[in-house]
Enzyme design. Structure first.
Site, PDB file in Angstrom:
ATOM      1  N   HIS A 116      34.275   4.592  42.685  1.00  0.00           N
ATOM      2  CA  HIS A 116      33.251   3.760  43.308  1.00  0.00           C
ATOM      3  C   HIS A 116      33.455   2.335  42.828  1.00  0.00           C
ATOM      4  O   HIS A 116      33.824   2.101  41.673  1.00  0.00           O
ATOM      5  CB  HIS A 116      31.846   4.214  42.923  1.00  0.00           C
ATOM      6  CG  HIS A 116      31.504   5.604  43.339  1.00  0.00           C
ATOM      7  ND1 HIS A 116      31.330   5.958  44.657  1.00  0.00           N
ATOM      8  CD2 HIS A 116      31.298   6.734  42.608  1.00  0.00           C
ATOM      9  CE1 HIS A 116      31.025   7.248  44.721  1.00  0.00           C
ATOM     10  NE2 HIS A 116      31.016   7.740  43.498  1.00  0.00           N
ATOM     11  N   HIS A 118      37.986  10.454  42.643  1.00  0.00           N
ATOM     12  CA  HIS A 118      37.432   9.408  43.499  1.00  0.00           C
ATOM     13  C   HIS A 118      36.992   8.237  42.645  1.00  0.00           C
ATOM     14  O   HIS A 118      36.895   8.342  41.411  1.00  0.00           O
ATOM     15  CB  HIS A 118      36.271   9.925  44.362  1.00  0.00           C
ATOM     16  CG  HIS A 118      35.013  10.227  43.604  1.00  0.00           C
ATOM     17  ND1 HIS A 118      34.845  11.362  42.854  1.00  0.00           N
ATOM     18  CD2 HIS A 118      33.848   9.535  43.492  1.00  0.00           C
ATOM     19  CE1 HIS A 118      33.641  11.368  42.308  1.00  0.00           C
ATOM     20  NE2 HIS A 118      33.009  10.267  42.674  1.00  0.00           N
ATOM     21  N   TYR A 135      36.372   4.979  31.789  1.00  0.00           N
ATOM     22  CA  TYR A 135      36.915   4.283  32.950  1.00  0.00           C
ATOM     23  C   TYR A 135      35.792   3.705  33.802  1.00  0.00           C
ATOM     24  O   TYR A 135      35.588   4.077  34.953  1.00  0.00           O
ATOM     25  CB  TYR A 135      37.785   5.229  33.775  1.00  0.00           C
ATOM     26  CG  TYR A 135      38.746   6.034  32.918  1.00  0.00           C
ATOM     27  CD1 TYR A 135      39.694   5.409  32.110  1.00  0.00           C
ATOM     28  CD2 TYR A 135      38.683   7.428  32.896  1.00  0.00           C
ATOM     29  CE1 TYR A 135      40.560   6.144  31.308  1.00  0.00           C
ATOM     30  CE2 TYR A 135      39.547   8.173  32.114  1.00  0.00           C
ATOM     31  CZ  TYR A 135      40.473   7.526  31.311  1.00  0.00           C
ATOM     32  OH  TYR A 135      41.332   8.255  30.531  1.00  0.00           O
TER      33      TYR A 135
END
Length: 200
Positions: free
Chosen positions: A80, A78, A166
């Site tokens: 954000h 996932h 990342y």
């Protein structure tokens, strides 16, 4: 109060997003938004295994419809993101559609797909929907940016925020906004909320 429990205003009424069956997005032209976007199969690591493909998808989406990335972090399953739209523009959905489609098309079709997705010609890479939160003020912005950057530590991927590659946290460290050892394990950095995706 967790973000998932916070009341949201719409048309003069207040409701809680998690119990609203027909989720309605708050569209503010030029607004700043926090997003959570999930892979359909949460056990996979596609986002970090194909990070260059994801970066290219973001770059293509920004070239087609500009937006400014305030903060972002990519986890294996996932991501954000906090971004700001240009003045007069409230179209988050088209941008996410561009990103998700470009990323999925660049991957070999190895995922499992439901009969419904097969019938509609859809890939089974992303959850169809995503979580979106309109940033209300500077305090809300700071809390969500911290949440974004602390997320790899929260999930046990790194000992401190800057140890995860990342993440936009490196930009904040480079310009002196955060210390290099900010966000170590055991610290709290707000609660943007982990959840399944809502809305489209």
């Amino acid at each position: 109060m967790r973000l998932r429990d916070r009341p949201m205003a719409s048309g003069g009424h207040t409701f809680h997003a998690r119990v609203m069956p027909n989720y309605r997005r708050v569209r503010v032209p030029g607004g700043t938004y926090f997003f959570t976007v999930n892979l359909l199969e949460r056990h996979r690591r596609l986002l970090v295994e194909h990070i260059d493909v994801l970066r290219l998808a973001f770059a293509e989406a920004r070239a087609a419809r500009p937006f400014f990335v305030v903060a972002a972090v990519v986890l294996p399953d996932h991501l954000h993101c906090v971004w700001t739209l240009p003045p007069g523009d409230a179209d988050n959905a088209t941008r996410w559609r561009h990103i998700k489609t470009a990323f999925a098309r660049a991957l070999p079709p190895a995922e499992r797909r439901s009969p419904r997705r097969v019938a509609k010609g859809e890939r089974g890479v992303w959850q169809r929907r995503y979580w979106e939160h309109l940033i209300r003020d500077e305090r809300d912005l700071a809390a969500h940016v911290d949440y974004v950057h602390f997320n790899p530590v929260k999930h046990g991927h790194a000992a401190c925020a800057a140890a995860w590659p990342y993440s936009s946290v490196h930009r904040y460290v480079a310009r002196g906004d955060l210390a290099a050892d900010w966000g170590v394990a055991g610290e709290a950095a707000g609660d943007g909320g982990e959840r399944g995706a809502h809305g489209r």
